[in-house]
Write an enzyme that holds these catalytic residues in place. Structure first.
Site, PDB file in Angstrom:
ATOM      1  N   THR A  69       0.814  -1.224   0.000  1.00 12.76           N
ATOM      2  CA  THR A  69       0.000   0.000   0.000  1.00 12.76           C
ATOM      3  C   THR A  69       0.843   1.268   0.000  1.00 12.76           C
ATOM      4  O   THR A  69       0.429   2.294  -0.538  1.00 12.76           O
ATOM      5  CB  THR A  69      -0.945   0.016   1.211  1.00 12.76           C
ATOM      6  OG1 THR A  69      -0.175  -0.191   2.405  1.00 12.76           O
ATOM      7  CG2 THR A  69      -1.990  -1.079   1.103  1.00 12.76           C
ATOM      8  N   ARG A  70       2.052   1.206   0.582  1.00 10.35           N
ATOM      9  CA  ARG A  70       2.893   2.411   0.636  1.00 10.35           C
ATOM     10  C   ARG A  70       3.463   2.782  -0.727  1.00 10.35           C
ATOM     11  O   ARG A  70       4.012   3.878  -0.897  1.00 10.35           O
ATOM     12  CB  ARG A  70       4.032   2.213   1.644  1.00 10.35           C
ATOM     13  CG  ARG A  70       3.582   2.397   3.091  1.00 10.35           C
ATOM     14  CD  ARG A  70       4.759   2.309   4.043  1.00 10.35           C
ATOM     15  NE  ARG A  70       5.153   0.926   4.294  1.00 10.35           N
ATOM     16  CZ  ARG A  70       6.262   0.570   4.931  1.00 10.35           C
ATOM     17  NH1 ARG A  70       7.100   1.495   5.352  1.00 10.35           N
ATOM     18  NH2 ARG A  70       6.537  -0.702   5.136  1.00 10.35           N
ATOM     19  N   MET A  71       3.332   1.897  -1.701  1.00 12.05           N
ATOM     20  CA  MET A  71       3.778   2.235  -3.055  1.00 12.05           C
ATOM     21  C   MET A  71       2.817   3.215  -3.716  1.00 12.05           C
ATOM     22  O   MET A  71       3.153   3.846  -4.727  1.00 12.05           O
ATOM     23  CB  MET A  71       3.888   0.970  -3.912  1.00 12.05           C
ATOM     24  CG  MET A  71       4.944  -0.012  -3.467  1.00 12.05           C
ATOM     25  SD  MET A  71       6.623   0.645  -3.488  1.00 12.05           S
ATOM     26  CE  MET A  71       6.908   0.856  -5.242  1.00 12.05           C
ATOM     27  N   ASN A  85       9.635  -0.648  -0.206  1.00 12.08           N
ATOM     28  CA  ASN A  85       8.306  -0.473   0.393  1.00 12.08           C
ATOM     29  C   ASN A  85       7.614   0.808  -0.045  1.00 12.08           C
ATOM     30  O   ASN A  85       6.439   1.007   0.272  1.00 12.08           O
ATOM     31  CB  ASN A  85       8.410  -0.485   1.923  1.00 12.08           C
ATOM     32  CG  ASN A  85       8.823  -1.836   2.464  1.00 12.08           C
ATOM     33  OD1 ASN A  85       8.136  -2.827   2.250  1.00 12.08           O
ATOM     34  ND2 ASN A  85       9.960  -1.894   3.146  1.00 12.08           N
TER      35      ASN A  85
END
Length: 254
Positions: free
Chosen positions: A25-27, A239
């Site tokens: 999700t942090r991408m 990440n």
């Protein structure tokens, strides 16, 4: 059986599990994290390539965009797959992969699909350290100046491994430890089968942490080895877009 191997270095008794189920999700992208390109191709292919050099079989754990990940990996190498339908932690991901391992696999190497700079040479050294010393687990560790974001590797007074503490569960003193877990291990297959069933979910994420198998091993008197990676760049995990940019910069400068 995997394809594209260097037959002189492959250990037929070693199977590799590549963890590639997470969304990342942090991408901040619709694309599954392991499909983001590094050096012009999906990052997971770099990890599969490294594993091809040392393991007799590879099982890739898929989840997010499973069919797309399978298609891209199969266009590059012949591997097996396991589905982690719900992401319940790294321990759960490995548990999902265990039925896909071949019977002749006595040792299981566990790799992360988002660590694309890991080399075959380092993995070969890890296998050798593990098998020559008769360890039940051998952890690939690294010594870093800034350990933020990584699990800390606690050691006993004699230098042997005591346990790995995830950052979200670490005390201030534990966060100061600069020996970190890279997320790469090689584990005796029979021990791994029993240890996975002992992992609890009493942590801040209510997940099965694979790192718990280290403490399980220590508590049961098993041999837990440690190898420090010679080049910390090899174990950089991606990440975020910033991480991706950093790794791309490293590749372009080589």
């Amino acid at each position: 059986m995997v394809s594209g191997q260097d037959k002189h270095n492959v250990h037929t008794a070693v199977a590799a599990i590549v963890l590639a189920a997470g969304k990342g999700t942090r991408m901040k992208s619709e694309k599954a994290k392991v499909l983001h390109p590094v050096g012009g191709r999906p990052m997971i292919l770099h990890v599969v390539d490294a594993a091809l050099g040392v393991a007799g079989n590879i099982v890739v754990v898929v989840g997010t965009q499973a069919d797309k990940v399978k298609s891209i990996v199969l266009s590059h190498a012949t591997v097996d797959f396991a589905l982690q339908a719900e992401q319940k932690g790294t321990g759960h991901a490995v548990l999902c992969a265990m039925p896909a391992l071949p019977e002749n696999a006595d040792h299981v190497m566990i790799l992360c699909g988002d660590v694309p700079l890991i080399s075959r040479e380092t993995l070969a050294r890890l296998v050798a350290r593990h098998t020559e010393n008769g360890h039940d687990i051998t952890v690939l560790a690294a010594k870093v100046q800034n350990p933020t974001g990584y699990g800390r590797l606690k050691q006993k007074a004699d230098g042997n491994v005591a346990c790995i503490v995830e950052e979200s569960d670490a005390t201030a003193a534990e966060k100061a430890i600069t020996t970190i877990n890279t997320g790469i291990y090689i584990v005796d297959r029979l021990f791994l089968e029993t240890a996975l069933l002992q992992i609890k979910t009493n942590n801040s994420q209510s997940e099965m942490y694979l790192t718990d198998i280290v403490e399980i091993a220590v508590d049961s008197g098993r041999r837990v080895g440690l190898m420090i990676c010679r080049d910390n760049r090899e174990v950089i995990g991606i990440n975020s877009p910033k991480d991706l940019q950093s790794v791309e910069s490293l590749i372009s400068s080589q």
